[in-house]
Design a protein around this motif. Structure first.
Motif, PDB file in Angstrom:
ATOM      1  N   ARG A  32     -38.414   1.644  26.610  1.00  0.00           N
ATOM      2  CA  ARG A  32     -39.570   2.174  27.351  1.00  0.00           C
ATOM      3  C   ARG A  32     -39.355   2.003  28.861  1.00  0.00           C
ATOM      4  NH1 ARG A  32     -43.463  -2.001  26.411  1.00  0.00           N
ATOM      5  NH2 ARG A  32     -42.544  -2.874  28.275  1.00  0.00           N
ATOM      6  N   ASN A 118     -43.456   2.183  22.562  1.00  0.00           N
ATOM      7  CA  ASN A 118     -42.682   0.983  22.208  1.00  0.00           C
ATOM      8  C   ASN A 118     -41.846   1.205  20.956  1.00  0.00           C
ATOM      9  OD1 ASN A 118     -43.822  -0.436  24.287  1.00  0.00           O
ATOM     10  ND2 ASN A 118     -45.378  -1.444  23.023  1.00  0.00           N
ATOM     11  N   ASP A 156     -53.000  -5.660  12.551  1.00  0.00           N
ATOM     12  CA  ASP A 156     -52.854  -6.713  13.552  1.00  0.00           C
ATOM     13  C   ASP A 156     -53.750  -6.361  14.731  1.00  0.00           C
ATOM     14  OD1 ASP A 156     -52.165  -8.566  15.432  1.00  0.00           O
ATOM     15  OD2 ASP A 156     -50.025  -8.097  15.468  1.00  0.00           O
ATOM     16  N   ARG A 159     -52.971  -5.935  18.646  1.00  0.00           N
ATOM     17  CA  ARG A 159     -52.472  -4.672  19.199  1.00  0.00           C
ATOM     18  C   ARG A 159     -53.490  -4.014  20.121  1.00  0.00           C
ATOM     19  NH1 ARG A 159     -50.097  -3.017  13.308  1.00  0.00           N
ATOM     20  NH2 ARG A 159     -48.213  -4.309  13.463  1.00  0.00           N
ATOM     21  N   ARG A 165     -53.396  -4.174  27.811  1.00  0.00           N
ATOM     22  CA  ARG A 165     -52.379  -4.803  28.656  1.00  0.00           C
ATOM     23  C   ARG A 165     -51.358  -3.767  29.157  1.00  0.00           C
ATOM     24  NH1 ARG A 165     -46.534  -6.459  27.825  1.00  0.00           N
ATOM     25  NH2 ARG A 165     -46.924  -7.490  25.832  1.00  0.00           N
TER      26      ARG A 165
HETATM   27  P1  ATP Z   1     -42.781  -6.982  27.525  1.00  0.00           P
HETATM   28  O1  ATP Z   1     -42.219  -6.224  28.656  1.00  0.00           O
HETATM   29  O2  ATP Z   1     -44.076  -7.616  27.875  1.00  0.00           O
HETATM   30  O3  ATP Z   1     -41.849  -7.927  26.848  1.00  0.00           O
HETATM   31  P2  ATP Z   1     -42.514  -5.508  25.108  1.00  0.00           P
HETATM   32  O4  ATP Z   1     -42.846  -4.104  24.751  1.00  0.00           O
HETATM   33  O5  ATP Z   1     -41.082  -5.900  25.070  1.00  0.00           O
HETATM   34  O6  ATP Z   1     -43.173  -5.822  26.486  1.00  0.00           O
HETATM   35  P3  ATP Z   1     -42.932  -7.617  23.250  1.00  0.00           P
HETATM   36  O7  ATP Z   1     -44.176  -8.367  22.960  1.00  0.00           O
HETATM   37  O8  ATP Z   1     -41.787  -8.332  23.859  1.00  0.00           O
HETATM   38  O9  ATP Z   1     -43.362  -6.385  24.141  1.00  0.00           O
HETATM   39  O10 ATP Z   1     -42.488  -6.943  21.874  1.00  0.00           O
HETATM   40  C1  ATP Z   1     -41.276  -6.238  21.720  1.00  0.00           C
HETATM   41  C2  ATP Z   1     -41.492  -5.018  20.837  1.00  0.00           C
HETATM   42  O11 ATP Z   1     -41.916  -5.426  19.539  1.00  0.00           O
HETATM   43  C3  ATP Z   1     -42.563  -4.059  21.320  1.00  0.00           C
HETATM   44  O12 ATP Z   1     -42.051  -3.138  22.251  1.00  0.00           O
HETATM   45  C4  ATP Z   1     -43.005  -3.406  20.043  1.00  0.00           C
HETATM   46  O13 ATP Z   1     -42.113  -2.408  19.632  1.00  0.00           O
HETATM   47  C5  ATP Z   1     -42.903  -4.539  19.037  1.00  0.00           C
HETATM   48  N1  ATP Z   1     -44.156  -5.312  18.901  1.00  0.00           N
HETATM   49  C6  ATP Z   1     -44.513  -6.423  19.574  1.00  0.00           C
HETATM   50  N2  ATP Z   1     -45.697  -6.894  19.182  1.00  0.00           N
HETATM   51  C7  ATP Z   1     -46.116  -6.068  18.209  1.00  0.00           C
HETATM   52  C8  ATP Z   1     -47.267  -6.021  17.363  1.00  0.00           C
HETATM   53  N3  ATP Z   1     -48.255  -6.931  17.492  1.00  0.00           N
HETATM   54  N4  ATP Z   1     -47.348  -5.022  16.467  1.00  0.00           N
HETATM   55  C9  ATP Z   1     -46.359  -4.106  16.340  1.00  0.00           C
HETATM   56  N5  ATP Z   1     -45.269  -4.094  17.085  1.00  0.00           N
HETATM   57  C10 ATP Z   1     -45.129  -5.055  18.016  1.00  0.00           C
END
Ligand code: ATP
Ligand code: MG
Length: 397
Positions: A32, A118, A156, A159, A165
């Motif tokens: 992303r 994501n 969940d 989300r 956020r």
């Molecule tokens: P950041 O830049 O804050 O790390 P991120 O998108 O990488 O943002 P993370 O929490 O590190 O967020 O999670 C990594 C990936 O895992 C997300 O991009 C998403 O695809 C998946 N993910 C995280 N949390 C969830 C959730 N609660 N439900 C479904 N998928 C999730």
């Protein structure tokens, strides 16, 4: 991209997994952010290999979340999180899958991710797999769940908060259907651990468009299902006028809690499970904020709280009241302090006893603090003869 390219750096790791006969992709936030041309801090890797198969391939591994299928491998002194493709089957408590099902297909793995933006994967050659319209939503600045939003939020509930956020961090809009489900399902947030909520709040508060994130929290009715978080649409409008870019997450928490009574604020911060250290800092900010409201900084504040705290409180005060922060002046006050602690007083306990005709006792402690205060308020010089005169008068009072 800055000087080092995290994808290039990690490419040998993916290639090694592929040589082992498995699939491996960059996934999630890093893809992303790459497509948005935002800085990518670290990359997440998804693979068809099971954790055991990954551990067989790499010498140096750490089990960081093996029950969720995540293994950390260390290559050239850097850690990489590698997660086995999985689908999340059954949720009965709105917060975690009852079991983790490892699968061999990327498609399944992307499908269980929260938002379309994501849910993309990328090869070492920057070829993007986008099965759920993530690119389209990135281009249009939309946050949309993968699949039916009511289902995904019921699986969940965190989300929903993540959606707000990302709106804050990316300056995106939450797609209408997704927002509608948030509104409807916000009570499910009750089931989520406060620590997870707090981590999202910290990120939301630091986002470039934090006021939009906050607005979604109000609009989607999250607030009744979170620990006390006193913001209203009106205040959010005020926040919009403030130059907060230099304020830390803790200072922003202070800004939000500013209007609460001290005891209310304390219990709110406790309920958010902020660490003692963070709580104390936030309470200091609020207390100093009110001191500044009463009068301009004096020796007293700089002496009692230290230069740094006062400067930080001044930044908060300046942001709220749309003023320039006055760091130089606070620095000058600090330089000009007549004493920095009671140790700097030129008199000691023996002197006090000799000048007082009394035996040692608790009176000395209060005399010392009175001397200290008089010096800081400029009513008394830190000189032996002056203090001696002053002590005689003190005893006559
Ligand atoms: P950041 O830049 O804050 O790390 P991120 O998108 O990488 O943002 P993370 O929490 O590190 O967020 O999670 C990594 C990936 O895992 C997300 O991009 C998403 O695809 C998946 N993910 C995280 N949390 C969830 C959730 N609660 N439900 C479904 N998928 C999730
Ligand atoms: Mg991440």
């Amino acid at each position: 991209m800055s000087h080092s390219d995290p994808f290039k750096e990690a490419a040998p790791v993916l290639e090694k997994i592929q040589r082992g006969g498995y699939e491996a992709y960059f996934v999630g936030g890093c893809v992303r952010d790459y497509l948005l041309k935002r800085p990518v801090a670290d990359v997440d890797i998804a693979t068809s290999a099971t954790p055991q198969e990954i551990k067989a391939l790499f010498k140096n591994t750490v089990d960081v979340g093996i029950e969720h299928g995540t293994v950390m491998i260390i290559e050239h002194g850097k850690g990489y999180e590698i997660t086995t493709y999985r689908s999340e089957t059954l949720y009965s408590d709105f917060r975690r899958p009852d079991g983790v099902q490892f699968v061999r297909s990327l498609k399944e793995d992307l499908k269980r991710r929260d938002f379309t933006i994501n849910a993309m994967a990328m090869t070492v050659d920057y070829e993007v797999t986008d099965l759920y319209g993530g690119r389209h939503d990135l281009e249009n600045g939309l946050i949309r769940t993968v699949g039916a939003s009511e289902e995904r939020f019921s699986e969940d509930a965190l989300r929903m908060l993540r959606g707000a956020r990302f709106a804050s961090q990316l300056s995106f809009v939450i797609e209408e259907k997704t927002l509608g489900s948030m509104n409807e399902l916000s009570p499910l947030l009750q089931h989520i651990a406060v620590e997870r909520k707090r981590m999202e709040m910290d990120k939301l508060l630091m986002g470039k468009n934090w006021t939009t994130g906050l607005e979604y929290m109000v609009k989607a009715q999250f607030l009744p299902y979170l620990p006390h978080f006193p913001v209203t649409e009106e205040e959010i409008n005020d926040f919009r006028q403030m130059a907060v870019q230099h304020l830390s997450a803790n200072q922003r928490w202070a800004l939000i809690m500013l209007k609460l009574e001290q005891s209310e604020c304390e219990s709110a911060l406790k309920n958010w499970r902020l660490s003692k250290k963070r709580m104390n800092y936030i309470k200091d900010m609020i207390e100093l904020y009110y001191q500044r409201m009463n009068h301009y900084w004096s020796f007293m504040e700089v002496y009692a709280w230290g230069k740094e705290r006062v400067i930080q409180a001044d930044r908060l005060y300046a942001a709220v009241n749309q003023l320039q922060s006055d760091e130089q002046n606070i620095g000058k006050l600090w330089e000009a302090l007549p004493i920095y602690s009671q140790k700097d007083l030129v008199v000691n306990g023996k002197d006090l006893i000799a000048w007082s005709d009394r035996t040692a006792g608790p009176w000395m402690g209060s005399l010392f603090s009175d001397i200290e205060k008089a010096i800081l308020e400029g009513r008394l010089d830190n000189s032996k003869s002056e203090i001696k005169k002053w002590v005689k008068e003190w005893h006559q009072k």
